[in-house]
Design a protein around this motif. Structure first.
Motif, mmCIF file in Angstrom:
data_model
loop_
_atom_site.group_PDB
_atom_site.id
_atom_site.type_symbol
_atom_site.label_atom_id
_atom_site.label_comp_id
_atom_site.label_asym_id
_atom_site.label_seq_id
_atom_site.Cartn_x
_atom_site.Cartn_y
_atom_site.Cartn_z
ATOM 1 N N TRP A 734 0.818 -1.132 -0.071
ATOM 2 C CA TRP A 734 0.000 0.155 0.043
ATOM 3 C C TRP A 734 1.013 1.180 -0.049
ATOM 4 O O TRP A 734 1.620 1.438 1.012
ATOM 5 N N ARG A 735 0.814 1.965 -1.030
ATOM 6 C CA ARG A 735 1.557 3.175 -1.271
ATOM 7 C C ARG A 735 1.009 4.378 -1.723
ATOM 8 O O ARG A 735 1.680 5.372 -2.048
ATOM 9 N N LYS A 736 -0.463 4.261 -1.726
ATOM 10 C CA LYS A 736 -1.104 5.409 -2.566
ATOM 11 C C LYS A 736 -1.365 6.396 -1.239
ATOM 12 O O LYS A 736 -2.010 6.589 -0.545
ATOM 13 N N SER A 737 -0.835 7.615 -1.667
ATOM 14 C CA SER A 737 -0.618 8.823 -0.889
ATOM 15 C C SER A 737 -0.299 8.531 0.665
ATOM 16 O O SER A 737 -1.090 9.077 1.492
ATOM 17 N N VAL A 738 0.725 7.714 0.661
ATOM 18 C CA VAL A 738 1.221 7.364 2.151
ATOM 19 C C VAL A 738 2.323 8.111 2.203
ATOM 20 O O VAL A 738 3.446 8.146 1.404
ATOM 21 N N TYR A 739 2.273 9.341 2.893
ATOM 22 C CA TYR A 739 3.409 10.407 2.907
ATOM 23 C C TYR A 739 3.688 10.889 4.366
ATOM 24 O O TYR A 739 2.581 10.733 5.271
ATOM 25 N N TYR A 740 4.928 11.403 4.551
ATOM 26 C CA TYR A 740 5.228 11.789 5.793
ATOM 27 C C TYR A 740 6.121 12.784 5.653
ATOM 28 O O TYR A 740 7.310 12.702 4.716
ATOM 29 N N PRO A 741 5.841 14.207 6.069
ATOM 30 C CA PRO A 741 6.879 15.273 5.918
ATOM 31 C C PRO A 741 8.088 15.387 6.683
ATOM 32 O O PRO A 741 7.853 15.161 7.854
ATOM 33 N N LEU A 748 8.127 15.599 1.221
ATOM 34 C CA LEU A 748 7.279 14.725 1.392
ATOM 35 C C LEU A 748 8.041 13.348 1.354
ATOM 36 O O LEU A 748 9.028 13.181 0.329
ATOM 37 N N ASN A 749 7.858 12.361 2.263
ATOM 38 C CA ASN A 749 8.700 11.145 2.336
ATOM 39 C C ASN A 749 7.524 10.326 2.032
ATOM 40 O O ASN A 749 6.779 9.983 2.666
ATOM 41 N N VAL A 750 8.004 9.152 0.997
ATOM 42 C CA VAL A 750 6.887 8.343 0.532
ATOM 43 C C VAL A 750 7.268 7.102 1.564
ATOM 44 O O VAL A 750 7.943 6.839 2.131
ATOM 45 N N GLY A 751 5.807 6.615 1.834
ATOM 46 C CA GLY A 751 5.677 5.432 2.886
ATOM 47 C C GLY A 751 5.164 4.361 1.932
ATOM 48 O O GLY A 751 4.448 4.538 1.300
ATOM 49 N N ALA A 752 5.499 3.146 2.416
ATOM 50 C CA ALA A 752 4.919 1.988 1.977
ATOM 51 C C ALA A 752 4.632 1.057 3.059
ATOM 52 O O ALA A 752 5.511 0.859 3.786
ATOM 53 N N THR A 753 3.563 0.553 2.857
ATOM 54 C CA THR A 753 2.988 -0.637 4.243
ATOM 55 C C THR A 753 2.005 -1.526 3.532
ATOM 56 O O THR A 753 1.711 -1.697 2.410
ATOM 57 N N PHE B 41 9.956 -4.507 0.074
ATOM 58 C CA PHE B 41 10.519 -4.296 1.537
ATOM 59 C C PHE B 41 12.084 -5.148 1.433
ATOM 60 O O PHE B 41 12.289 -5.853 2.485
ATOM 61 N N GLU B 49 10.769 3.323 3.409
ATOM 62 C CA GLU B 49 9.454 3.703 3.264
ATOM 63 C C GLU B 49 8.414 2.917 4.195
ATOM 64 O O GLU B 49 7.347 3.684 4.680
ATOM 65 N N ASN B 52 8.523 5.159 7.156
ATOM 66 C CA ASN B 52 7.690 6.611 6.879
ATOM 67 C C ASN B 52 6.183 6.155 7.227
ATOM 68 O O ASN B 52 5.585 7.123 7.598
ATOM 69 N N ALA B 53 5.776 4.816 6.636
ATOM 70 C CA ALA B 53 4.331 4.712 6.767
ATOM 71 C C ALA B 53 3.858 4.513 8.241
ATOM 72 O O ALA B 53 2.747 4.611 8.545
ATOM 73 N N LEU B 123 5.777 -5.014 10.688
ATOM 74 C CA LEU B 123 6.296 -5.100 9.415
ATOM 75 C C LEU B 123 7.523 -4.808 8.948
ATOM 76 O O LEU B 123 8.392 -5.465 8.494
ATOM 77 N N GLU B 295 -4.802 8.748 3.562
ATOM 78 C CA GLU B 295 -4.075 7.587 2.492
ATOM 79 C C GLU B 295 -5.335 7.449 1.498
ATOM 80 O O GLU B 295 -6.437 7.280 1.760
#
Lengths: 1126, 520
Positions: A734-741, A748-753, B41, B49, B52-53, B123, B295
């Motif tokens: 899941w990477r859709k508009s997952v961001y953290y400044p 913006l740093n991209v997040g993925a989970t 990952f 990433e 960050n999430a 995770l 999100e």
């Protein structure tokens, strides 16, 4: 073609019409059509004839042998005259011109018929007076004379109808070969004239049309030989209803099929997921219903039981709807035109409070909540009724439609072409729609062993305008606000949340300030070929595509919201496409020997390279509102891009065996593969067996002389469902508009989970259905009865079993649960379909009634069987139907403080009994309901008897799936007048009015329905004892889901009504028309229901069915139309 | 005739070839939009990433950018709802009214947020462990530090769960297939132990500070601060103080002139700040994303709705209670009435600030107290901009700042009998703001009263008071005084000391175990 144009003089007008429509594609079609027209045949067919010292007769026979041409001549033509010819690839006219030079013989080509005649004689066919006079009498099977039967010379408009005694006298052209006798309710007959000048005809009842052909999956059978549960709707049998869509067309017409607000359910709800039946258009899998103009439909078959749907295997569990469009005929061009115009309006409006009552209500609510009444509410201006918001939102809708179709052909080639145009504006301000649809079907019989054809359906839809964003605003807006207000730069009146305290937004403004536009092009095209390898062995192959292109834009004007904040203008664009190619083929073999009748079919389907995708861009804050282009936006959103792929693979087969025309056996199997499942679970097998016994063919039944038909059927079959999203078995990033400044200068740093859990182990849902049915016909087929009993067991229902919130999955509080094959449910029920047709003199009438009863019951939920709640209202658990309503039972209101005190005291007594250690302080904190509950609040029932009302007192408060549905259609006709009415209804269902909190809850500053006039105001003025007090904030939770929001959803509607008059054919043909009918029709004429909202017809997804907000009512429409046949 | 047979045979062969060329392989398709988890990952960038999430998990479902601050301000009667809040935020309003049930949406969202960041942390920990076992650490220590960040947030989340809910289900690995229906922990200590261990792990891995591009990530100091706080909350005062000692010299109080930097948009992540949830408005952000779920929208939403909800000329959902203004007036050591200087810094109206927009070039404006009543100044940006202009707000949410640390140290001293030490830390905090310092000798009870007042005034509107009252065991008595004043009835009972286990969890977790009285 020219001759045809002359004959049908009105046609050029339509070509002009086409030109106006600028539909070049139509020209293309016309030119294709002209290729097939008979006249052109003589110009395009090249013949090679070499006859030296032969006779004219030999030449003519040689031409006949090489072509479809047939020659006619009389004794004046000397066919034995010697001729010589050596023609290489010449047209027939060139050959005839040569062999007939210097003779008195002339010829005339009409279609593929060529007449030779002596030029000294009058030209044949020119004058009808030269024709033959035929007389006769028409009777019915009982010998009674039949008046009003139409008799037409086949392929022409020459015709007449029988007089009161059933007699007729008709002059026909000398080369007429066939007469067509037709009469409503009777089987049409085509009789070869031969040398006869007197023709007496006995018409047969058509009541059940046992010889009618019924379409089943990958083939057809005679209706009398159907072994499964197949309902067939022939369009000619349901009258001339003006149906906006196919769902409406089926509504109330077929036993076992429930249509509710456009949603089709066949024999109950078999899954928690997508329960829509599979739609097959002209044998074409996965066609889009919206590409089909309802006027193009010839018949609809509904496959209801497992034995008939198993051939569609994994997609058949929800039933299959087969749509067969009209085809060309082996007759000269026929044109049908239908013009319809009408208007529509809301079928109901609700009573709301006037300004005075509104201010009384909200000040009462604020006083009860110990709030200060704002100054504005004390001024006289707010007690003035300025706007009736419902009148502003509803309007009279209009519809106009023109449909025409052209059909015709020869033995070698037939065509059907149609075009329809429809305009519709809604009964609610904003939306309007235009749709153009078109269909072209050609069939060619190239040789005795090769047949092929094509079928193209196109539709183009345009929609403009937006409905008000929130329907409930037309109830909740204060009546004292003006619709328009020039002091606001955007031109519309609004509430101010700090002064009016009302959060509703002007519904007119919310419609007018948004400008969505959509253009959608849908297409469906296929070609097929039938190859006969040997007698009885046919290979059918078809390939084609369905797909669509859509382009939507939306401009929103700038305005201020009711907090005074500027909402910048916004423009977004969205486009999408869909492409679904498919290849299907099957080999069918039939063989009859002695009393055995065997047919076998086997085939496969490939659906590959299915792709779809969409792109969207948006921006807001445009300095210049003239240029609506995202590149001019001050700020732009990220573009979004999505693409999808899909494929499927199937093998299927069927065996039909019949012995002695009495005992029938059908076996089907399908092997289906779907990429929606992991490799190990990808394939599923779906078998079925059905048997039938035509008892009426047995001597001992026939001897009873009661039954015209008595057929007992039994079937068993398994079909499946994979109606879930793709790739549900794979855990996805899941990477859709997952961001953290982050950073000193934040970036913006991209997040993925991972937000969705997944299960690899999922496989097909399967539904096993068992049906036993009896088809009966009595009274010379005038009365027909079909009764069926069925049990459907659905297993392995793919269900996102609710898992603990503490697993952390899901984008929202709940969700993210993996689909697992967890649940099971059953649908048991019976269906009854009864038809009766008869006539009294010239008066014909027919009745068709159907009734279905289905009980839905969940038998397992898997993994502990935790009841599944959606939105705190709809509950699914074992032993109950899917998605029933769950909540508190309201038991009036606490009419007095004394009654509340008594309830609290008994709660304390009960608490003390369970726990004698309670201190007085602790005891004082025990309440029957809540500390905040006061006189005037709702009293709920203590279901579990623990002395107080808690979550544990929630219980079943309603049933969302109707247990019964029924329809009754009545057709009458008398001399050219016809009348049709359709009643339709459901029973055994409830609706949960979720909109209660907006329009009846009295918990915030909103206008409410007149329902609240009966509220509790004080002990002296306690209202009706059902409606609680008004209090802002609802501290006592009077709005918790309860029986206050549940109402019966049962209704009986007069769904359709039409009345028409057809000009007698002898009059209409004088102006060159084979048919001229004018009619008036109406829809949603009357609704009988106890439901107090706009419209009880409300679907919703399976698990939350019947949970309705304030939904717009279905329109009541009236229209006038003309049908013209050429 | 022979020709036709040949043609038919040819067609038949073509058909067979056509059909046999399609096979089961065509069903092996993959989703063109996303990547399956087992293929991701795998690299330091991808693991970062994942980290960050975890932070982004704070945003979702109305939480840190919306209801989280309101929730604690409402429970402590430090902010009161206007009609707009009563109408639009019934769940938070119910907390203020002490009328909430186990169905309360805000509490359920808070529960979910904590478990969401736990899932995301698990995770990262699992994937980082796999990477480290295979490759060792990367040259920039991205993997190990991401793992440290994950431990830090997981530790934070479990300490929150332990404090508010007590015995909760414990999940410490990404693969929960054997523990789906996790039971409530046997004791609350088990939950605190997970939090303690996680924060200790984070403390050993995380760096003291980050480079400019990564400012905002959790640091060793943040882990230390929260570990000290954990010990304080579990009444292990010596261990607590031992942690706080480690922060000496690493953090300091901002001068009074820079007081606003603790709450505003500028000079964030400064020397007084141990950990902040980062918020930033970027042009093009999804404006209303701050209110729902950030999100999944295509458009980023990394800003906060809080200031919009607290501003009188914004949405104005939450105002400053008049009662709280009185808290700033108390007697000095000589017995005369004293108005704490923080009144001017904390709220507008009355003894608070009576002008606003002092830092905007077009000069200050008078605050219309008669018409508007009291509103917060702290956390708003009203000295710098007129309105929040539709949620375009970047204020970080400070979860732990050094003034709080000093007052927690004061509490450690108080409970280990070192009264002068306690007063000393209180005075450090007071001196910074220019309030008089305490010079008298005080008993333990008196010092506790001073500490109570100091925490309340220093940390008002910073979601501290509810925790303090609860920790000190005086929530019921203190809040009932205020609910009687607000609603006419004493509404707070013993069960309110813990949050109710959300009904959604009770209904969906069959292995949860006993929940008393549908509460906790």
């Amino acid at each position: 073609m020219n001759k045809l144009l002359q004959k049908y003089g009105i046609l050029p007008l339509f070509y002009q019409f086409f030109r106006k429509m600028k539909l070049t594609i139509l020209f293309l079609t016309v030119s294709i059509l002209s290729c097939m027209s008979a006249e052109t045949y003589s110009q395009t067919t090249k013949l090679t004839i070499a006859e030296n010292n032969s006779t004219l007769l030999n030449v003519l026979q040689a031409i006949e042998a090489q072509s479809e041409f047939k020659f006619f001549y009389n004794e004046k033509v000397d066919v034995n005259r010697p001729v010589s010819i050596d023609a290489n690839k010449k047209t027939v006219t060139e050959i005839l011109d040569k062999v007939l030079t210097n003779t008195s013989v002339k010829y005339k080509v009409i279609g593929s018929q060529i007449a030779l005649y002596d030029k000294n004689e009058m030209e044949p066919f020119v004058s009808e007076q030269q024709g033959i006079k035929i007389t006769g009498k028409v009777t019915d099977s009982s010998g009674a004379s039949l008046p009003g039967v139409s008799i037409v010379e086949k392929g022409t408009t020459t015709g007449i109808i029988t007089d009161m005694d059933g007699n007729f006298s008709l002059t026909i052209s000398p080369n007429a070969k066939t007469l067509v006798f037709s009469f409503m309710g009777m089987k049409s007959q085509e009789l070869v004239i031969g040398n006869k000048t007197t023709i007496n005809v006995v018409m047969e009842d058509e009541s059940i049309g046992l010889n009618e052909i019924v379409t089943i999956g990958y083939g057809t059978v005679k209706k009398s030989d159907v072994t499964g549960s197949v309902a067939s709707v022939k369009i000619k049998d349901i009258g001339d209803r003006q149906n906006p869509d196919i769902a409406t067309l089926l509504q109330g017409s077929v036993a076992g099929v429930e249509v509710n607000a456009g949603q089709i359910r066949v024999r109950g709800v078999t899954t928690f997921n997508n329960s829509d039946p599979l739609i097959i258009i002209d044998g074409f899998f996965g066609g889009n219903l919206s590409t089909v103009n309802p006027n193009d439909i010839a018949s609809i078959e509904v496959l209801k039981d497992g034995s008939s749907t198993a051939i569609y295997g994994a997609k058949g569990a929800n039933g299959v709807i087969l749509i067969t469009t009209k085809s060309g005929t082996t007759e000269p061009l026929k044109v049908n035109i239908n013009v319809n115009s009408g208007f529509a309006m809301a079928s109901k409006k609700l009573d709301v409070l006037n300004a005075n009552q509104y201010i009384d209500l909200v000040t009462e609510g604020m006083t009860n909540a110990k709030m200060t009444i704002p100054d504005k509410f004390l001024t006289p201006g707010v007690r003035k009724d300025v706007t009736n918001w419902q009148d502003e939102v509803f309007r009279t809708g209009h519809s106009n439609s023109v449909d025409m179709n052209f059909a015709g052909g020869t033995n070698k080639a037939t065509f059907y072409m149609s075009m329809g145009y429809k305009h519709f504006d809604d009964i609610v301000i904003g939306p309007q729609y235009d749709q153009i649809s078109m269909r072209l079907k050609n069939d060619f019989k190239l040789t005795k062993w090769l047949k092929f054809g094509n079928n193209v359906g196109l539709s183009y839809k345009m929609a403009n305008g937006s409905m008000p964003g929130d329907p409930s605003a037309m109830i909740t807006m204060p009546p004292y606000i003006h619709v328009r207000d020039a002091s606001n730069y955007w031109g519309y009146g609004t509430t101010d949340r700090n002064i009016d305290l009302n959060e509703a937004y002007n519904p007119v403004a919310s419609s007018v300030l948004t400008h969505p536009k959509s253009n959608g092009f849908e297409y469906m095209a296929n070609i097929y070929a039938d190859i006969t390898f040997m007698k009885g062995l046919v290979y059918h192959i078809q390939t084609g595509v369905t797909g669509s292109f859509n382009h939507n834009t939306r401009w929103d004007d700038q305005f201020n919201d009711n907090a005074g904040k500027t909402i910048a203008n916004n423009y977004s664009e969205y486009s999408s496409y869909y492409l679904d190619p498919i290849l299907e083929s099957y080999l069918a073999y039939t063989h009859k020997f002695k009393k055995h009748d065997l047919s076998i079919m086997a085939g496969n389907t490939y659906e590959n390279f299915v792709t779809s995708g969409n792109l969207s861009i948006s921006g807001n804050d445009y300095a210049n509102t003239l240029v609506k282009n995202v590149s001019y936006a001050a700020t732009r959103g990220n573009p979004a891009d999505e693409s999808n792929v899909f494929a499927s693979l199937s093998y299927f087969g069927r065996l039909n065996y019949q012995f002695d025309n009495k005992y029938l056996l059908t076996m089907n199997i399908r092997h289906d593969g779907s990429p929606r499942f992991a490799q190990n679970n990808r394939f599923g097998n779906f078998p079925s067996v059905a048997v039938a016994w035509k008892m009426h063919e047995e001597g001992f039944i026939r001897g009873l002389n009661i039954f015209d038909q008595l057929k007992l059927r039994a079937s068993w079959g398994i079909s499946g469902n994979d109606g879930i999203g793709n790739f549900q078995y794979v855990s996805q990033v899941w990477r859709k508009s997952v961001y953290y400044p982050l950073g000193t200068t934040p970036t913006l740093n991209v997040g993925a989970t991972v937000i969705d859990d997944s299960s690899q182990a999922i496989k097909w849902e399967s539904t096993t259905s068992k049906t036993i049915g009896l088809d009966m016909a009595f009274l010379k087929n005038r009365l027909t009865v079909t009764g069926e009993y069925f049990i459907k067991n659905s297993n392995d229902i793919l269900f996102a079993v609710p898992r603990p919130i503490s697993l952390g999955y899901g984008q929202f509080v709940t969700g993210g649960n993996p689909l697992v094959n967890a649940a099971s449910c059953t649908n048991k029920g019976f269906e009854l379909q009864v038809g009766y047709k008869n006539k009294i003199g010239l008066f014909n009438y027919s009745l068709d009634a159907n009734y279905s009863h289905v009980n839905n019951n969940v038998t397992s939920l898997g993994l502990g069987g935790v009841p599944y709640m959606v939105a705190n209202i709809s509950r699914t658990d074992i032993g109950n139907p899917i998605g029933y309503f769950y909540g508190y039972e309201a038991d009036g209101v606490f009419m007095t403080q004394a009654s509340l005190d008594a309830a609290n005291q008994s709660a304390r007594d009960a608490a003390l009994k369970t726990n004698p250690q309670l201190t007085p302080t602790e005891l004082s904190q025990v309440y029957y309901e809540l500390a905040a509950t006061s006189a005037g609040d709702v009293r709920y029932k203590d279901i579990n008897g623990d002395g107080k009302v808690t979550d544990l007192d929630r219980t079943k408060i309603g049933n969302s799936i109707p247990t019964s549905y029924y329809g009754l259609s009545i057709n009458l006709d008398y001399k050219g007048f016809d009348f049709n009415v359709l009643f339709q209804g459901i029973a055994g269902s409830d609706l949960f009015f979720n909109g209660y909190q907006n329009t009846r809850g009295m918990w915030s500053v909103k206008n409410q329905e007149a329902y609240v006039l009966n509220r509790w105001r004080s002990e002296q003025n306690p209202g009706n004892g059902i409606v609680p007090r008004a209090i802002i904030g609802d501290p006592a939770q009077n709005m918790r889901p309860s029986t206050l929001m549940v109402e019966s959803g049962d209704y009986l509607k007069v769904k359709q009504l039409s009345f028409g008059y057809s000009l007698p054919i002898r009059i209409s043909e004088k102006v060159g028309l084979s048919k001229l009918r004018i009619y008036a029709s109406a829809a949603n004429v009357l609704t009988l229901t106890k439901y107090s909202g706009y419209d009880p017809e409300y679907g919703g997804s399976n698990l939350t069915r019947g949970v309705n907000w304030l939904n717009y009512p279905s329109p009541r429409t009236f229209s006038l139309g003309v049908q013209i046949g050429l | 005739m022979k020709k036709i047979i040949f043609v038919k045979a040819f067609i038949a062969i073509q058909i067979i070839l056509l059909i046999s060329s399609c096979g089961k392989d065509m069903l092996n398709i993959t989703d063109p939009n996303t990547i399956s988890t087992d293929k991701y990952f795998k690299t330091p960038v991808e693991i970062r990433e994942g980290a960050n999430a975890i932070y982004a998990g704070f945003y979702n479902n109305n939480m840190m950018s919306f209801e989280w601050p309101e929730m604690f301000d409402a429970l402590a009667n430090e902010a009161n709802p206007t009609l707009a809040a009563l109408a639009n935020e019934p769940a938070v309003s119910a907390l203020w009214q002490y009328q909430y049930q186990n169905t309360n949406a805000t509490l359920e969202r808070f529960w979910k947020m904590l478990y969401k960041v736990i899932l995301r942390s698990n995770l990262v920990i699992d994937k980082a462990d796999q990477y480290l076992a295979k490759n060792g650490d990367d040259k920039d220590n991205i993997v190990s530090r991401s793992r440290g960040e994950a431990y830090f947030i997981r530790g934070y989340a479990y300490s929150q769960l332990a404090f508010y809910w007590g015995r909760v289900p414990i999940r410490t690995s990404f693969d929960q297939s054997a523990n789906i229906y996790a039971p409530r922990a046997a004791t609350v200590e088990d939950v605190w132990a997970v939090a303690e261990s996680d924060l200790k792990t984070a403390q050993t891995i995380l760096p003291e500070s980050w480079d400019n591009a990564n400012i905002g990530r959790a640091t060793k100091g943040a882990a230390t601060g929260f570990l000290g706080k954990l010990y304080l909350y579990t009444k292990k005062y010596a261990e607590s103080d031992a942690q706080f000692v480690l922060l000496d010299g690493k953090y300091s109080l901002l001068p009074k002139a820079n007081w606003d930097d603790n709450f505003g948009e500028k000079n964030e992540n400064n020397m007084e700040s141990l950990f902040e949830v980062q918020f930033q408005w970027f042009d093009g952000n999804n404006i209303f994303g701050a209110l729902g779920t950030q999100e999944g929208n295509n458009i980023p939403a990394t800003h906060t709705a809080r200031e919009q909800l607290y501003g009188w000329n914004d949405w104005g959902n939450w105002f400053f209670p008049a009662r709280r203004a009185n808290d700033f007036v108390y007697n000095n050591e000589s017995g005369s009435s004293y108005t704490d200087p923080r009144a001017q810094l904390t709220f507008y109206g009355g003894i608070g600030a009576m002008t606003w927009l002092n830092n905007l070039p077009d000069s200050a404006r008078a605050f219309d107290f008669a018409k508007l009543g009291y509103w917060y100044k702290k956390n708003l940006n009203k000295e710098y901009k007129k309105t929040e202009d539709n949620l375009k707000t970047s204020n970080n949410l400070r979860l732990l700042r050094y003034a709080d640390v000093l007052l927690m140290r004061a509490e450690c001293k108080l409970n280990t009998g070192d009264i002068p030490g306690c007063i000393g830390y209180i005075n450090q905090v007071r001196a910074r703001i220019g309030a008089f310092t305490y010079n008298n000798t005080y008993s333990q009870t008196q010092a506790f009263d001073l500490l109570k007042r100091e925490r309340q005034l220093e940390l008002m509107g910073e979601q501290s008071r509810y925790n303090d009252l609860k920790r000190w065991g005086i929530l019921v008595e203190t809040m009932n005084t205020e609910t009687v004043a607000n609603f006419g009835t004493a509404r707070v009972v013993d069960k309110h000391v813990m949050f109710p286990i959300p009904l959604g969890e009770i209904d969906s977790n069959i292995g949860l175990g006993t929940v008393n009285d549908q509460w906790n």
